[in-house]
Design a protein around this motif. Structure first.
Motif, short mmCIF file in Angstrom:
data_model
loop_
_atom_site.label_atom_id
_atom_site.label_comp_id
_atom_site.label_asym_id
_atom_site.label_seq_id
_atom_site.Cartn_x
_atom_site.Cartn_y
_atom_site.Cartn_z
N SER A 407 0.83 -1.20 0.00
CA SER A 407 0.00 0.00 0.00
C SER A 407 0.87 1.26 0.00
N ASN A 417 -4.60 4.97 -2.14
CA ASN A 417 -5.31 3.70 -1.95
C ASN A 417 -5.55 3.51 -0.46
N ASP A 419 -6.37 0.45 2.78
CA ASP A 419 -6.47 -0.96 3.15
C ASP A 419 -7.88 -1.27 3.68
N ILE A 425 -6.09 -4.64 0.00
CA ILE A 425 -6.14 -3.25 -0.49
C ILE A 425 -7.46 -3.12 -1.23
#
Ligand SMILES: Cc1ncc(COP(=O)(O)O)c(C=O)c1O
Length: 452
Positions: A407, A417, A419, A425
């Motif tokens: 990530s 992005n 988690d 992810i």
């Protein structure tokens, strides 16, 4: 104001974090709640479409949309116009006391996506997902006269007292906050990649249903259960799609015992999966639906929809000062225009729902191809632009540490992005993401994964 040329690639002008970002983050740490998480050094300054530029001038591609919220991307002109126009008319009057055409017509548009022939639904408006969930649970108890609620492990339903009680994903949401709501139980979620209760990916749905029936025989009197609440596709718990026959069978089970079925569509709803609501991928109809996040492209509004036969709570029994405020309702109308295709977004086909389906299918296929190069990508799953990427160790167990490294590598290359779950992810970009922009994001992911 000059319009900046639309960037096609992330543009990193400084090392991350840049100096202004570092300075604001230091102040943020001094003054804001100690409960806030800060997974990356990123401080937004402005956005356009799927691109967000930080205070140091670094432009990032947004693959998380403020947790599946920014349906139409950032500063969408159609949304900006609708909000601006409503601001010049009136900002607040209080929906609990006075009707407003903008919320009446919003309710009409929302129920039109859910009502089947012969059905009538009604809408209660709040400000957040948790408020929609609270409303759903209060209504279910009030309508049935029963108290027990069943939820699922891995679920996330919000941070208020009722909602954290229902949440089943992480103990950190509950530790130190008790006592919570009484009469709430959790059952496993049928996760085909990690089947619970000794089942397989094919039998996990039936195993969960059998488990519920066992609880009804042993610890929970079924005739005291008001509702079963479930995310038709689980968000925070890992972007999980249940087996196709599970929700229709759960519906049957609920009907057998007079239990209301609540679908929490806060994260997966509003077109993200390529249909307006994620449960519409299955042949099932709930009694109550909760919506928030993507409904208004970032303005705070939520909705609890219920069948007319269920929404029987008396006048004055529930309300909200800000809920359904007209400015957020205007943003919701504009968002719906784009989702339904009443308003077209250039390069996104007939509607954003269609775009989510098409670009999501493309991303899923490309990520699945990457699995052969990166064996630690244990599972690639999802529908539309609701996609989860699960990282596994050599023995197939979830590898959260590897996910965290991945990530960060992805972020460092200019892709925002987020988690979820133990080792996942999530890919939940704005629904205006074009195939070209998706390809840019996928290339960044490939480079980041290769660097692990
Ligand atoms: C499925 C689901 N329900 C409810 C909530 C709570 O929403 P909010 O944070 O707006 O209260 C969330 C938030 O992530 C969610 O994903």
């Amino acid at each position: 104001m000059t319009t900046l040329p639309k960037p096609r690639q992330p543009l990193l002008r400084t090392a991350l974090p840049g100096p202004k970002t570092a300075e604001i983050m230091a102040r943020d740490q001094q003054h804001l709640s100690t409960s806030y998480m800060r997974p990356y050094p990123f401080v937004p300054d402005h956005g356009e479409g799927v691109w967000l530029t930080d205070v140091d001038g670094n432009t990032m591609l947004d693959f998380f949309a403020g947790i599946a919220v920014s349906t139409t991307g950032h500063a969408h002109p159609h949304v900006v116009k609708a909000v601006g126009e409503q601001m010049t008319r009136f900002t607040h009057v209080c929906l609990t006391d006075y009707p407003q055409e903008i919320t009446t017509s919003l309710a009409e548009r929302l129920v039109a996506h859910i009502e089947r022939p012969g059905e009538k639904w009604r809408v209660f408006f709040g400000n957040s997902g948790a408020e929609a969930v609270e409303a759903a649970v209060k209504l279910a108890r009030n309508h049935t006269g029963r108290t027990h609620i069943i939820s699922t492990l891995g679920s996330f339903h919000g941070r208020t007292y009722g909602a954290i009680t229902l949440t089943g994903s992480k103990t950190k949401y509950k530790r130190g906050f008790g006592p919570l709501l009484p009469n709430v139980s959790h059952v496993p979620y049928p996760n085909p990649f990690r089947p619970p209760l000794g089942s397989t990916s094919e039998t996990c749905g039936q195993a969960v249903l059998d488990h519920i029936e066992l609880l009804f025989q042993t610890v929970i009197p079924a005739d005291e259960v008001a509702a079963f609440i479930i995310e038709p596709m689980q968000g925070e718990g890992g972007y999980i799609v249940p087996p196709a026959d599970f929700l229709p069978q759960l519906r049957e089970l609920c009907d057998r015992h007079g239990i209301l079925l609540i679908f929490d569509e806060v994260q997966a709803g509003m077109g993200r999966t390529g249909k307006m609501f994620s449960f519409q991928h299955f042949d099932v109809q709930p009694d109550i639906v909760t919506l928030a996040k993507g409904i208004a492209s970032g303005l705070p509004i939520s909705a609890m929809l219920a069948r007319e036969s269920v929404m029987t709570w008396p006048v004055g029994s529930h309300g909200s000062t800000f809920g359904g405020n007209p400015v957020a309702a205007a943003a919701a109308h504009a968002t719906l225009d784009l989702l339904e295709g009443v308003e077209k977004h250039p390069g996104c086909g007939e509607s954003l729902m269609e775009n989510a389906r098409e670009v999501g299918t493309y991303i899923l296929a490309e990520l699945r191809k990457m699995q052969s190069d990166f064996p630690f990508l244990g599972d690639v799953r999802g529908e539309g632009l609701f996609i989860g990427l699960e990282f596994v160790g050599p023995d197939g167990s979830p590898d959260g540490k590897l996910r965290d490294r991945a990530s960060l590598e992805v972020f460092r290359r200019g892709l925002l992005n987020l988690d979820c779950g133990e080792a996942v992810i999530r890919i939940s970009p704005p629904l205006i993401l074009t195939r070209e922009e998706a390809a840019t994001g996928l290339q960044i992911m490939r480079e980041a994964l290769a660097a692990l």
